[in-house]
Scaffold this motif. Structure first.
Motif, PDB file in Angstrom:
ATOM      1  N   UNK A   1      30.959  22.248  16.791  1.00 11.33           N
ATOM      2  CA  UNK A   1      31.308  22.113  18.212  1.00 11.33           C
ATOM      3  C   UNK A   1      30.675  23.232  19.038  1.00 11.33           C
ATOM      4  N   UNK A   2      30.216  22.876  20.227  1.00 14.89           N
ATOM      5  CA  UNK A   2      29.603  23.877  21.108  1.00 14.89           C
ATOM      6  C   UNK A   2      30.641  24.908  21.518  1.00 14.89           C
ATOM      7  N   UNK A   3      30.241  26.173  21.631  1.00 12.08           N
ATOM      8  CA  UNK A   3      31.196  27.200  22.055  1.00 12.08           C
ATOM      9  C   UNK A   3      31.664  26.981  23.493  1.00 12.08           C
ATOM     10  N   UNK A   4      32.879  27.403  23.762  1.00  8.17           N
ATOM     11  CA  UNK A   4      33.416  27.289  25.121  1.00  8.17           C
ATOM     12  C   UNK A   4      32.487  27.985  26.113  1.00  8.17           C
ATOM     13  N   UNK A   5      32.254  27.319  27.224  1.00  3.44           N
ATOM     14  CA  UNK A   5      31.469  27.911  28.289  1.00  3.44           C
ATOM     15  C   UNK A   5      29.993  27.618  28.235  1.00  3.44           C
ATOM     16  N   UNK A   6      29.489  27.059  27.122  1.00  7.48           N
ATOM     17  CA  UNK A   6      28.042  26.858  26.987  1.00  7.48           C
ATOM     18  C   UNK A   6      27.488  26.001  28.113  1.00  7.48           C
ATOM     19  N   UNK A   7      28.199  24.964  28.495  1.00  4.34           N
ATOM     20  CA  UNK A   7      27.704  24.029  29.503  1.00  4.34           C
ATOM     21  C   UNK A   7      28.260  24.309  30.895  1.00  4.34           C
ATOM     22  N   UNK A   8      28.792  25.498  31.098  1.00  4.95           N
ATOM     23  CA  UNK A   8      29.385  25.838  32.380  1.00  4.95           C
ATOM     24  C   UNK A   8      28.401  26.501  33.334  1.00  4.95           C
ATOM     25  N   UNK A   9      28.710  26.418  34.621  1.00 13.67           N
ATOM     26  CA  UNK A   9      27.861  27.002  35.659  1.00 13.67           C
ATOM     27  C   UNK A   9      27.900  28.535  35.630  1.00 13.67           C
ATOM     28  N   UNK A  10      29.053  29.096  35.258  1.00 15.61           N
ATOM     29  CA  UNK A  10      29.159  30.550  35.223  1.00 15.61           C
ATOM     30  C   UNK A  10      28.211  31.130  34.179  1.00 15.61           C
ATOM     31  N   UNK A  11      28.159  30.499  33.016  1.00 18.49           N
ATOM     32  CA  UNK A  11      27.259  30.983  31.970  1.00 18.49           C
ATOM     33  C   UNK A  11      25.802  30.855  32.411  1.00 18.49           C
ATOM     34  N   UNK A  12      25.475  29.782  33.113  1.00 21.59           N
ATOM     35  CA  UNK A  12      24.108  29.607  33.616  1.00 21.59           C
ATOM     36  C   UNK A  12      23.722  30.765  34.528  1.00 21.59           C
ATOM     37  N   UNK A  13      24.660  31.198  35.376  1.00 22.86           N
ATOM     38  CA  UNK A  13      24.356  32.315  36.280  1.00 22.86           C
ATOM     39  C   UNK A  13      24.126  33.610  35.497  1.00 22.86           C
ATOM     40  N   UNK A  14      24.821  33.763  34.387  1.00 21.61           N
ATOM     41  CA  UNK A  14      24.595  34.951  33.565  1.00 21.61           C
ATOM     42  C   UNK A  14      23.208  34.911  32.924  1.00 21.61           C
ATOM     43  N   UNK A  15      22.806  33.759  32.462  1.00 25.57           N
ATOM     44  CA  UNK A  15      21.535  33.646  31.742  1.00 25.57           C
ATOM     45  C   UNK A  15      20.330  33.871  32.647  1.00 25.57           C
ATOM     46  N   UNK A  16      20.393  33.399  33.893  1.00 25.93           N
ATOM     47  CA  UNK A  16      19.204  33.522  34.746  1.00 25.93           C
ATOM     48  C   UNK A  16      18.916  34.964  35.131  1.00 25.93           C
ATOM     49  N   UNK A  17      19.861  35.850  34.866  1.00 25.54           N
ATOM     50  CA  UNK A  17      19.597  37.255  35.103  1.00 25.54           C
ATOM     51  C   UNK A  17      18.492  37.812  34.219  1.00 25.54           C
ATOM     52  N   UNK A  18      18.151  37.095  33.163  1.00 27.59           N
ATOM     53  CA  UNK A  18      17.080  37.525  32.258  1.00 27.59           C
ATOM     54  C   UNK A  18      15.694  37.170  32.777  1.00 27.59           C
ATOM     55  N   UNK A  19      15.611  36.343  33.793  1.00 27.66           N
ATOM     56  CA  UNK A  19      14.314  35.876  34.278  1.00 27.66           C
ATOM     57  C   UNK A  19      13.651  36.961  35.124  1.00 27.66           C
ATOM     58  N   UNK A  20      12.416  37.259  34.784  1.00 31.11           N
ATOM     59  CA  UNK A  20      11.578  38.155  35.569  1.00 31.11           C
ATOM     60  C   UNK A  20      10.638  37.273  36.383  1.00 31.11           C
ATOM     61  N   UNK A  21      10.701  37.358  37.701  1.00 36.95           N
ATOM     62  CA  UNK A  21       9.902  36.464  38.530  1.00 36.95           C
ATOM     63  C   UNK A  21       8.411  36.776  38.465  1.00 36.95           C
ATOM     64  N   UNK A  22       8.048  37.899  37.861  1.00 35.84           N
ATOM     65  CA  UNK A  22       6.638  38.289  37.781  1.00 35.84           C
ATOM     66  C   UNK A  22       6.067  38.211  36.368  1.00 35.84           C
TER      67      UNK A  22
END
Length: 635
Positions: free
Chosen positions: A376-397
């Motif tokens: 089973x997928x862990x709690x929060x995997x498909x949530x919007x809050x987790x998505x906002x945490x992950x995009x912090x890793x993106x470097x726009x350059x």
């Protein structure tokens, strides 16, 4: 002769104009509008060039209807489903009819039998629902067995799901009997179809693999090895025997007083519990394989609720972790945080952002997504809050130079403690196929249907029978889908008995204001949801019609381990179709992407089929990608 000379002269003028422009397209004779779809796509030279600058005709004509529309990976399958619609059948009758026919026409990369993930909207039930379209692994498919013996064309055989999917759909949502729905496939099998270009290329490319199995050789080279020609009649009399065997079971049940539903069940049981299943057991025992009669006789799939997410007012649904569907949920949740229009269409910034979101989604799916019955997928995997945490890793350059480490949704952490920082070297397991190995990346086809009652049917069918054995006397095979299990016990998708692999196939269904809006699916291995994402965004963000959305140049990231592998064999690789301007490619290269050319048009960029309904008028459109041999009809 005069006519040929005239045509050649026109062609020469067109070529001169194309070369003279220096941009890959003829010079415009009038200025392009500053707004609208044309202004968006004009830099990519993806519009018709035989008319004026305002022309945004697609490569194929718009196919419309108010009664029913259908698009599939082969014209004869589309025709079979269309005739069902014309005769008064619904989208499910047409979809099953076309789905069976499609697999008889594409035995090289979507043959009888294999996986068939399905998602549909039933107007009568007013619900979106999926049929689990990935079969289970055999009881003998232990991790220890595969660590010792490895993956192989015989060992990778998965219990077929497509027969179950077709007949369960007919039973619950259709009106036809199995025998009625199977008639076009029976005719194709017994009377034959004409060998077409991509299939001819495929069997020539896979010659050595085909010759490893005498029965496969006799089917694919009916006129002798090396003697195949375009237009040769391809007959599968043994598949006809299988279909007649199933028809007879249904007819006997009906003659004894069974209901339509019971008759369909009898046809299903004839396949999974009858002589075909016994011969599968016998064949795999002889070949040293692990599929047994009990695996087929005990197979039963189910209907289940889809995964889904919202994106700017659209509800997007897909299958669970037995497909790659969860990837689109992760991608859209991240992308919803950005103003995509402000980036500009297919600009370096746009392509960079989407590729980075794809990489993050691939990483989380690699770690956490598998058969939910086992992992089973862990709690929060498909949530919007987790998505906002992950995009912090993106470097726009600067792009990820390897697949990024996975996160920890339970802790809402962008990076999980102990997550690998490199995937270029195996993490203790066995690597499988290369991310772009042709025989694995084209073993799929797709089908989409809409009808005037409001029903929508979206199907992705797969598993070819060139390099995997067909069953002597029956004209079908089991495919190689267990090759998409992982062999690393730390991953959710690790091999286990009775488990469904996270296979790459995943149709999508889009709702708008509670009504079916679009169905879309495609072949293309791990590129599938990347291409469907781009088509979806072309429609809902950029305002394109389905056929325009399909024609636009695509890009695809390869910066992750291919499904079934633990090793990233193509770090930082980003492939672009060359209709994306050279300046864009150079800008992406300067950022750090390893940019590779796909050429102007490339079948590896996938070939979606799409159905779409105008929310205001109810007019439906069916569209198919020109990158492969799709065909669409409607009325």
């Amino acid at each position: 002769m005069k006519q040929l000379t005239w045509v050649a002269a026109i062609a020469a003028v067109a070529i001169i104009a194309w070369l003279g422009s220096g941009t890959g397209a003829p010079e415009e004779t009038s200025p392009a509008p500053e707004e609208g779809v044309f202004a968006t796509i004009a830099p990519f030279h993806s519009y018709g060039v035989v008319h004026d600058a305002d022309n945004v005709e697609a490569m194929r004509p718009r196919v419309m209807g108010t009664h029913g529309v259908i698009s599939s990976g082969h014209y004869l399958a589309t025709q079979a489903g269309y005739e069902v619609l014309r005769a008064g059948g619904n989208a499910f009758d047409a979809g099953v009819t076309a789905g069976m026919a499609l697999k008889a026409l594409k035995m090289d990369y979507a043959g009888w039998t294999g996986v068939a993930p399905l998602i549909l909207y039933s107007a009568a039930e007013d619900r979106v629902i999926t049929r689990v379209g990935a079969g289970t692994s055999p009881a003998l498919a232990t991790l220890d067995f595969f660590l010792e013996h490895g993956k192989s064309p015989v060992n990778n055989a998965l219990i077929p799901a497509d027969v179950d999917v077709w007949l369960a759909t007919l039973d619950r949502f259709g009106t036809l009997s199995f025998s009625e729905a199977a008639q076009p496939t029976l005719r194709i099998a017994e009377e034959g179809y004409h060998l077409y270009k991509m299939q001819k290329w495929m069997i020539e490319d896979q010659l050595d693999e085909i010759l490893a199995f005498p029965y496969n050789r006799d089917f694919w080279f009916q006129n002798g090895v090396g003697e195949q020609r375009l237009g040769d009649l391809m007959i599968n009399a043994d598949l006809g025997r299988l279909i007649r065997y199933m028809m007879a079971a249904e007819e006997q049940a009906l003659a004894a007083g069974a209901s339509r539903s019971e008759g369909i069940r009898a046809a299903r049981d004839a396949f999974y519990k009858g002589d075909p299943a016994r011969d599968v057991d016998r064949f795999f025992r002889e070949q040293g394989g692990i599929v047994r009669y009990e695996d087929l006789a005990g197979y039963e799939s189910r209907w289940e609720e889809p995964l889904g997410t919202s994106f700017h007012g659209y509800d997007v649904y897909t299958g669970d972790g037995w497909s790659q569907g969860p990837r689109i949920v992760l991608m859209l949740n991240m992308l919803e945080n950005f103003d995509l229009r402000a980036l500009g269409y297919n600009t370096p910034e746009y392509i960079h952002l989407i590729s980075q979101v794809i990489n993050l989604a691939m990483s989380d799916a690699h770690r956490y997504v598998g058969d939910p019955d086992h992992a089973p997928a862990p709690d929060g995997l498909y949530g919007k809050e987790y998505a906002r945490a992950r995009i912090g890793l993106i470097d726009e350059k600067r792009p990820f130079q390897d697949m990024p480490p996975w996160g920890d949704p339970a802790a809402m952490a962008a990076v999980a403690d102990g997550a690998p920082t490199s995937f270029v070297v195996a993490s203790g397991a066995v690597a499988s196929t290369d991310a772009d190995e042709p025989a694995r990346s084209i073993d799929t086809s797709s089908l989409n249907v809409m009808d005037g009652e409001g029903n929508l049917f979206s199907l992705t069918e797969s598993d070819g029978h060139t390099g995997t054995p067909m069953i002597p006397g029956w004209g079908f095979g089991l495919g190689n889908r267990m090759g998409q299990f992982n062999l690393d016990p730390e991953l959710a998708n690790v091999m286990a008995p009775g488990k469904r692999p996270r296979n790459t196939n995943s149709p999508l269904l889009v709702m708008k204001d509670g009504q079916p809006f679009m169905g879309l699916s495609t072949p293309g291995g791990d590129q599938q949801l990347q291409s469907l994402l781009q088509v979806f965004l072309n429609v809902v963000v950029w305002g394109m019609s389905p056929e325009q959305a399909l024609d636009q140049p695509r890009f695809g990231s390869y910066n992750f381990p291919a499904s079934g592998s633990e090793v990233n064999t193509s770090p930082a690789v980003l492939r672009l179709e060359d209709r994306i301007p050279m300046e864009t490619a150079e800008a992406l290269r300067a950022m750090g992407h390893d940019v590779e050319s796909w050429g102007m048009w490339n079948w590896r960029a996938c070939a979606p089929t799409v159905t779409w309904r105008d929310p205001e008028t109810g007019v439906m459109i069916a569209a198919g990608d020109v990158r492969r041999e799709t065909a669409s009809l409607g009325f």
